[in-house]
Write a protein that holds these residues in place. Structure first.
Motif, mmCIF file in Angstrom:
data_model
loop_
_atom_site.group_PDB
_atom_site.id
_atom_site.type_symbol
_atom_site.label_atom_id
_atom_site.label_comp_id
_atom_site.label_asym_id
_atom_site.label_seq_id
_atom_site.Cartn_x
_atom_site.Cartn_y
_atom_site.Cartn_z
ATOM 1 N N TYR A 191 29.145 -114.451 -19.602
ATOM 2 C CA TYR A 191 28.568 -112.694 -20.070
ATOM 3 C C TYR A 191 30.425 -111.944 -20.190
ATOM 4 N N HIS A 289 21.874 -109.484 -30.517
ATOM 5 C CA HIS A 289 23.668 -109.298 -30.794
ATOM 6 C C HIS A 289 24.181 -109.845 -31.617
ATOM 7 N N CYS A 295 25.856 -104.800 -28.020
ATOM 8 C CA CYS A 295 24.908 -104.978 -27.154
ATOM 9 C C CYS A 295 24.479 -106.484 -27.064
ATOM 10 N N ASN A 296 24.042 -106.658 -26.170
ATOM 11 C CA ASN A 296 23.206 -108.202 -25.462
ATOM 12 C C ASN A 296 24.445 -109.147 -25.793
ATOM 13 N N ASP A 306 24.277 -107.143 -18.865
ATOM 14 C CA ASP A 306 24.084 -106.178 -19.750
ATOM 15 C C ASP A 306 22.923 -104.477 -19.216
ATOM 16 N N SER A 311 24.730 -101.663 -21.351
ATOM 17 C CA SER A 311 24.886 -102.709 -22.772
ATOM 18 C C SER A 311 23.790 -102.911 -23.732
ATOM 19 N N MET A 312 22.504 -102.883 -22.716
ATOM 20 C CA MET A 312 20.973 -103.808 -23.058
ATOM 21 C C MET A 312 20.394 -103.401 -24.085
#
Length: 343
Positions: A191, A289, A295-296, A306, A311-312
């Motif tokens: 991540y 993504h 995102c993701n 996320d 950001s999910m």
């Protein structure tokens, strides 16, 4: 069967999940024992089948395809070449299993495929003129080469007593628990470095190579620029701090080197000879993504990050609207900064 005949697809042929993407049972709060045990021991689940298979490959690799530690105390071409060749062979076989069945034989057609497009085998967007050839080149040369370099240096460091060592006979419980912790070490590291790779200078220098794969296939998994491969495999530095055994280090590398094939198949399931016997493996979370870029950033194990940082994308229209709104806010902020008077 054409995509228009498949359930769950929109007018453009993109597959949508029946329900929104949910956080896994661990780590999830409030903690509930029954879902946790299903997640841990279910099939498919956290342990079965893929982590168990990769652990089996790790055991075979350590006991039969790795020289004794005393041999590796000195950096010599012979054993270094062995490490490189067995890793390249492992990548070639593992990634081809999914690529050949799903994208060459097209054994299940478009069933369970996230979109209705096949890989771009003739495209100027790719270094070698086609998506698969380009992905294979980067996976073998950059992925396999840098994976092997990290492994060689790690095994050499173990052999020379430069890393904190853990033996099964002295710490059996910790020895086993570390195998369960390694996927979470890798996920947390992924991540952080993935967000870093989306920093504009690094994206332009390296990460763009991986993101040419908007429509992903198995070989897209570790198809990365060498700069990104160096950063991606740098999770091995955890072994400088955490006591471990070479078996842990090899599992760490093989887990991170092989699981991207699963997350990039482009399918949510692979049929095992019959449509009703399908094994879930693809990551719709990560596919989103590649489709939307912003995102993701996490892996499936730590998608809560996320969720935490906003950001999910859970596959719903509401999540998509929020993502678009965040993007518009960033665009307006950059435009306002550019138009602001100097001084």
């Amino acid at each position: 069967m054409e995509y228009a005949d498949l359930p769950g697809r929109d007018a453009r042929g993109n597959w949508k999940p029946v329900a929104r993407i949910e956080l896994p049972a661990f780590p999830r709060w409030p903690f509930r024992l029954a879902p946790f045990l299903t997640w841990l021991f279910g099939f498919p689940g956290f342990l079965w089948p893929y982590k168990a298979v990769i652990f089996g490959l790790t055991a075979v690799t350590w006991f039969f395809l790795t020289p004794p530690l005393e041999t590796m105390a000195t950096l010599r071409p012979g054993w270094i070449a062995l490490i490189l060749l067995r890793n390249v062979a492992l990548i070639a076989v593992w990634y081809s299993i999914f690529h050949v069945r799903l994208h060459v034989q097209r054994a299940q057609g478009l069933r369970y495929k996230f979109n209705n497009r096949w890989l771009a085998e003739k495209s100027r967007a790719f270094f070698l003129g086609g998506q698969t050839a380009d992905n294979v080149f980067y996976s073998i040369v950059s992925g396999g080469g840098i994976w092997s370099a990290y492994e060689v240096l790690t095994l050499w460091a173990y052999a020379n007593g430069l890393l904190p060592f853990m033996a099964f006979r002295t710490s059996p419980v910790a020895f086993v628990l570390l195998f369960l912790a390694i996927p979470f070490f890798r996920a947390a590291h992924f991540y952080v470095v993935h967000r870093l790779m989306h920093w504009k200078p690094l994206y332009k220098a390296a990460h763009y190579v991986h993101h040419r794969n908007v429509n992903v296939g198995p070989w897209s998994g570790i198809s990365m620029h060498p700069i990104e491969s160096l950063i991606y495999f740098s999770y091995m530095f955890v072994h400088l701090i955490v006591p471990s055994h070479p078996l842990h280090a090899i599992f760490h590398l093989q887990y991170a080197g092989l699981t991207p094939a699963l997350g990039h198949t482009g399918f949510s399931k692979m049929e095992l000879g019959h449509e009703k016997a399908a094994l879930a493996h693809g990551s719709y979370f990560h596919y989103l993504h590649h489709r939307y870029f912003e995102c993701n950033y996490a892996s499936d194990e730590d998608m809560f990050l996320d969720k935490l940082f906003g950001s999910m994308h859970d596959g719903t229209a509401e999540a998509h609207a929020k993502m678009r709104a965040r993007a518009q806010t960033r665009i307006r902020a950059r435009k306002a900064a550019a138009e602001a008077p100097l001084g």
